[in-house]
Design a protein around this motif. Structure first.
Motif, PDB file in Angstrom:
ATOM      1  N   SER A 111       0.530  -7.491   4.464  1.00 30.07           N
ATOM      2  CA  SER A 111       0.700  -6.246   3.706  1.00 30.07           C
ATOM      3  C   SER A 111       1.834  -5.384   4.255  1.00 30.07           C
ATOM      4  CB  SER A 111      -0.599  -5.431   3.717  1.00 30.07           C
ATOM      5  OG  SER A 111      -0.841  -4.890   5.001  1.00 30.07           O
ATOM      6  N   VAL A 112       2.320  -4.499   3.393  1.00 31.14           N
ATOM      7  CA  VAL A 112       3.326  -3.500   3.752  1.00 31.14           C
ATOM      8  C   VAL A 112       2.770  -2.135   3.363  1.00 31.14           C
ATOM      9  CG1 VAL A 112       5.637  -2.615   3.283  1.00 31.14           C
ATOM     10  CG2 VAL A 112       5.254  -5.083   3.439  1.00 31.14           C
ATOM     11  N   LEU A 113       2.868  -1.170   4.275  1.00 30.68           N
ATOM     12  CA  LEU A 113       2.427   0.195   3.991  1.00 30.68           C
ATOM     13  C   LEU A 113       3.638   1.100   3.821  1.00 30.68           C
ATOM     14  CD1 LEU A 113       0.373   2.538   3.821  1.00 30.68           C
ATOM     15  CD2 LEU A 113       0.424   2.642   6.328  1.00 30.68           C
ATOM     16  N   ILE A 114       3.709   1.777   2.680  1.00 29.53           N
ATOM     17  CA  ILE A 114       4.761   2.768   2.434  1.00 29.53           C
ATOM     18  C   ILE A 114       4.125   4.146   2.503  1.00 29.53           C
ATOM     19  CG2 ILE A 114       6.417   3.687   0.778  1.00 29.53           C
ATOM     20  CD1 ILE A 114       6.875   0.886  -0.238  1.00 29.53           C
ATOM     21  N   SER A 115       4.503   4.907   3.515  1.00 26.54           N
ATOM     22  CA  SER A 115       3.954   6.246   3.723  1.00 26.54           C
ATOM     23  C   SER A 115       4.899   7.279   3.124  1.00 26.54           C
ATOM     24  CB  SER A 115       3.780   6.522   5.217  1.00 26.54           C
ATOM     25  OG  SER A 115       2.963   5.537   5.819  1.00 26.54           O
ATOM     26  N   THR A 116       4.335   8.249   2.428  1.00 27.30           N
ATOM     27  CA  THR A 116       5.132   9.329   1.856  1.00 27.30           C
ATOM     28  C   THR A 116       4.589  10.661   2.365  1.00 27.30           C
ATOM     29  OG1 THR A 116       3.736   9.559  -0.121  1.00 27.30           O
ATOM     30  CG2 THR A 116       5.532   7.960  -0.217  1.00 27.30           C
ATOM     31  N   GLU A 117       5.305  11.720   2.072  1.00 30.48           N
ATOM     32  CA  GLU A 117       4.845  13.046   2.479  1.00 30.48           C
ATOM     33  C   GLU A 117       5.195  14.057   1.393  1.00 30.48           C
ATOM     34  OE1 GLU A 117       5.166  16.077   6.323  1.00 30.48           O
ATOM     35  OE2 GLU A 117       5.605  13.945   6.538  1.00 30.48           O
ATOM     36  N   GLY A 118       4.162  14.591   0.749  1.00 31.16           N
ATOM     37  CA  GLY A 118       4.355  15.600  -0.271  1.00 31.16           C
ATOM     38  C   GLY A 118       4.328  15.086  -1.700  1.00 31.16           C
ATOM     39  N   LEU A 119       4.034  13.796  -1.895  1.00 31.02           N
ATOM     40  CA  LEU A 119       3.984  13.245  -3.254  1.00 31.02           C
ATOM     41  C   LEU A 119       2.601  13.381  -3.887  1.00 31.02           C
ATOM     42  CD1 LEU A 119       6.165   9.995  -3.107  1.00 31.02           C
ATOM     43  CD2 LEU A 119       6.836  12.357  -3.570  1.00 31.02           C
ATOM     44  N   GLY A 120       1.624  13.766  -3.080  1.00 34.89           N
ATOM     45  CA  GLY A 120       0.286  13.979  -3.618  1.00 34.89           C
ATOM     46  C   GLY A 120      -0.525  12.703  -3.753  1.00 34.89           C
ATOM     47  N   HIS A 121      -1.641  12.825  -4.461  1.00 41.19           N
ATOM     48  CA  HIS A 121      -2.566  11.697  -4.609  1.00 41.19           C
ATOM     49  C   HIS A 121      -2.211  10.797  -5.787  1.00 41.19           C
ATOM     50  CE1 HIS A 121      -6.289   9.453  -4.300  1.00 41.19           C
ATOM     51  NE2 HIS A 121      -6.610   9.767  -5.544  1.00 41.19           N
ATOM     52  N   SER A 122      -1.721  11.374  -6.868  1.00 43.18           N
ATOM     53  CA  SER A 122      -1.475  10.592  -8.083  1.00 43.18           C
ATOM     54  C   SER A 122      -0.285   9.643  -7.952  1.00 43.18           C
ATOM     55  CB  SER A 122      -1.280  11.521  -9.281  1.00 43.18           C
ATOM     56  OG  SER A 122      -2.459  12.247  -9.546  1.00 43.18           O
ATOM     57  N   MET A 123       0.799  10.117  -7.370  1.00 41.10           N
ATOM     58  CA  MET A 123       1.993   9.306  -7.090  1.00 41.10           C
ATOM     59  C   MET A 123       2.563   8.633  -8.339  1.00 41.10           C
ATOM     60  SD  MET A 123       1.098   7.741  -3.304  1.00 41.10           S
ATOM     61  CE  MET A 123       2.806   7.738  -2.747  1.00 41.10           C
ATOM     62  N   HIS A 124       2.955   9.456  -9.304  1.00 39.71           N
ATOM     63  CA  HIS A 124       3.589   8.965 -10.528  1.00 39.71           C
ATOM     64  C   HIS A 124       5.117   8.876 -10.385  1.00 39.71           C
ATOM     65  CE1 HIS A 124       0.010   9.098 -13.015  1.00 39.71           C
ATOM     66  NE2 HIS A 124      -0.231  10.340 -12.649  1.00 39.71           N
ATOM     67  N   GLN A 125       5.656   9.237  -9.228  1.00 35.23           N
ATOM     68  CA  GLN A 125       7.096   9.406  -9.064  1.00 35.23           C
ATOM     69  C   GLN A 125       7.872   8.105  -9.305  1.00 35.23           C
ATOM     70  OE1 GLN A 125       4.765  10.498  -6.991  1.00 35.23           O
ATOM     71  NE2 GLN A 125       5.006  12.719  -6.853  1.00 35.23           N
ATOM     72  N   GLU A 126       9.101   8.272  -9.774  1.00 32.35           N
ATOM     73  CA  GLU A 126       9.952   7.132 -10.122  1.00 32.35           C
ATOM     74  C   GLU A 126      10.219   6.238  -8.915  1.00 32.35           C
ATOM     75  OE1 GLU A 126      14.128   6.155 -12.511  1.00 32.35           O
ATOM     76  OE2 GLU A 126      13.649   8.216 -11.918  1.00 32.35           O
ATOM     77  N   ASP A 127      10.420   6.836  -7.748  1.00 30.59           N
ATOM     78  CA  ASP A 127      10.700   6.041  -6.549  1.00 30.59           C
ATOM     79  C   ASP A 127       9.526   5.120  -6.205  1.00 30.59           C
ATOM     80  OD1 ASP A 127      12.333   5.374  -4.202  1.00 30.59           O
ATOM     81  OD2 ASP A 127      10.746   6.366  -3.065  1.00 30.59           O
ATOM     82  N   VAL A 128       8.321   5.625  -6.373  1.00 29.75           N
ATOM     83  CA  VAL A 128       7.128   4.804  -6.139  1.00 29.75           C
ATOM     84  C   VAL A 128       7.095   3.640  -7.121  1.00 29.75           C
ATOM     85  CG1 VAL A 128       4.600   4.768  -6.226  1.00 29.75           C
ATOM     86  CG2 VAL A 128       5.797   6.708  -5.183  1.00 29.75           C
ATOM     87  N   ASN A 129       7.320   3.930  -8.384  1.00 34.89           N
ATOM     88  CA  ASN A 129       7.281   2.885  -9.407  1.00 34.89           C
ATOM     89  C   ASN A 129       8.402   1.859  -9.222  1.00 34.89           C
ATOM     90  OD1 ASN A 129       5.054   4.065 -10.651  1.00 34.89           O
ATOM     91  ND2 ASN A 129       6.317   5.359 -11.968  1.00 34.89           N
ATOM     92  N   ASN A 130       9.559   2.301  -8.788  1.00 33.98           N
ATOM     93  CA  ASN A 130      10.668   1.368  -8.522  1.00 33.98           C
ATOM     94  C   ASN A 130      10.313   0.426  -7.369  1.00 33.98           C
ATOM     95  OD1 ASN A 130      12.315   2.389 -10.542  1.00 33.98           O
ATOM     96  ND2 ASN A 130      13.398   3.798  -9.179  1.00 33.98           N
ATOM     97  N   LYS A 131       9.658   0.936  -6.361  1.00 33.79           N
ATOM     98  CA  LYS A 131       9.252   0.097  -5.229  1.00 33.79           C
ATOM     99  C   LYS A 131       8.183  -0.914  -5.647  1.00 33.79           C
ATOM    100  CE  LYS A 131      10.390   2.959  -1.181  1.00 33.79           C
ATOM    101  NZ  LYS A 131      11.318   3.898  -1.804  1.00 33.79           N
TER     102      LYS A 131
ATOM    103  N   LEU B 134       0.837  -1.194   0.000  1.00 33.98           N
ATOM    104  CA  LEU B 134       0.000   0.000   0.000  1.00 33.98           C
ATOM    105  C   LEU B 134       0.875   1.248   0.000  1.00 33.98           C
ATOM    106  CD1 LEU B 134      -1.304  -2.302   2.105  1.00 33.98           C
ATOM    107  CD2 LEU B 134      -3.113  -0.617   2.243  1.00 33.98           C
ATOM    108  N   PHE B 135       0.550   2.185  -0.882  1.00 32.21           N
ATOM    109  CA  PHE B 135       1.189   3.501  -0.892  1.00 32.21           C
ATOM    110  C   PHE B 135       0.149   4.541  -0.505  1.00 32.21           C
ATOM    111  CE2 PHE B 135       3.792   1.105  -3.836  1.00 32.21           C
ATOM    112  CZ  PHE B 135       5.079   1.545  -3.601  1.00 32.21           C
ATOM    113  N   HIS B 136       0.542   5.466   0.343  1.00 34.06           N
ATOM    114  CA  HIS B 136      -0.371   6.570   0.655  1.00 34.06           C
ATOM    115  C   HIS B 136       0.434   7.753   1.175  1.00 34.06           C
ATOM    116  CE1 HIS B 136      -4.933   6.865   1.093  1.00 34.06           C
ATOM    117  NE2 HIS B 136      -4.468   8.112   1.088  1.00 34.06           N
ATOM    118  N   ASP B 137       0.101   8.920   0.671  1.00 34.03           N
ATOM    119  CA  ASP B 137       0.774  10.135   1.114  1.00 34.03           C
ATOM    120  C   ASP B 137       0.048  10.715   2.324  1.00 34.03           C
ATOM    121  OD1 ASP B 137       2.980  12.127  -0.073  1.00 34.03           O
ATOM    122  OD2 ASP B 137       1.379  13.312   0.854  1.00 34.03           O
TER     123      ASP B 137
END
Length: 278
Positions: free
Chosen positions: A252-272, A228-231
């Motif tokens: 499950s594993v939860l990956i929390s981010t801060e400041g990536l927004g709702h869409s989360m198209h970032q490369e780091d997200v996709n690599n994970k 799960l990804f969620h900002d």
């Protein structure tokens, strides 16, 4: 002027529902439900067409809708992509390139009323019916969903428990339907009589009350591997929803981010995501 008009329209509908409920709560509830489910954006834009043309395309007829599917063939496992509200398959462009580099077979589709698929309305039970037909056809081992797409995956897994699916990824997915309804009420400012009528309509039509529809509850029986990804600053879907889902989803594993927004198209997200699928 346009912004003012956009703000006024929901209030007009809310006032109409309040008045209409005095005479017929059932008809009002049905109208309020379909207004909630009306898709207003998400069709394929001109700049998106070239990217989507690179896929092998097939139209499937599911529940009286013509559903546009996309297939990027690879030699590896099949990954199914499920987009969110008022979006379409193009939203996966960044992740899709990563998946192609790893030689996955990629399946995606446009939800009813979105992209190149037909329809005017979208709600989770309908989305789940379409999703299940796609799963039956392609038997994906991995399913990835953004926002409403993630919510639909969890709900569909709860009612169908697909044996072919081994891993599930959700990105910025809401959990509690009652929060969506409360926000809908807040925007339109309709009264509790309309809200209760909506709840009754949903129970009669789909077999569950608004408060019962919860991804955090549904994942309690889910034995698949989940990521799960969620900002934390997500303004569309509450961060605490994924926290609750993760708490009840044992594998499950939860990956929390801060400041990536709702869409989360970032490369780091996709690599994970790629690392999780491997």
């Amino acid at each position: 002027m346009k912004k003012l008009f956009i703000k006024i329209i929901p209030l007009v509908y809310g006032a109409y529902f309040n008045l209409s409920a005095i005479f017929s709560t059932k008809k009002t509830a049905e109208k309020a439900f379909y207004f909630f489910c009306t898709v207003r954006k998400g069709r394929v834009q001109e700049h998106q067409k070239e990217f989507l043309e690179n896929a092998k395309k097939e139209v499937l007829t599911i529940n009286k809708h013509n559903i546009q599917t996309y297939n990027w063939q690879g030699d590896g496992e099949t990954v199914l992509l499920v987009h969110g509200w008022e979006s379409n398959t193009f939203r996966w462009r960044n992740l899709l390139k990563k998946l192609q580099e790893e030689n996955y077979t990629i399946i995606a589709f446009d939800a009813p009323g979105h992209g190149n698929s037909t329809g005017k309305y979208l709600y989770v039970p309908l989305y789940a019916q379409v999703l299940q037909e796609i799963i039956n056809k392609y038997n994906p081992k991995n399913i990835i969903g953004h926002s409403l797409g993630g919510m639909t995956i969890i709900y569909n897994e709860y009612i169908n428990q697909n044996k072919s699916t081994e891993k599930i990824v959700t990105i910025g997915a809401p959990s509690e339907f009652h929060k969506l309804m409360r926000n809908y009420q807040k925007i339109l400012k309709f009264n509790t009589k309309v809200l209760h009528a909506l709840d009754g309509y949903i129970k009669d039509r789909f077999g569950f009350h608004v408060n019962d529809f919860s991804m955090a509850k549904y994942v309690q029986s889910n034995t698949k591997k989940g990521l799960l990804f969620h900002d934390k600053l997500d303004k569309i879907a509450p961060y605490e929803d994924s926290v609750s889902v993760h708490k009840n989803w044992k594998n499950s594993v939860l990956i929390s981010t801060e400041g990536l927004g709702h869409s989360m198209h970032q490369e780091d997200v996709n690599n994970k995501i790629i690392a999780f699928l491997k």
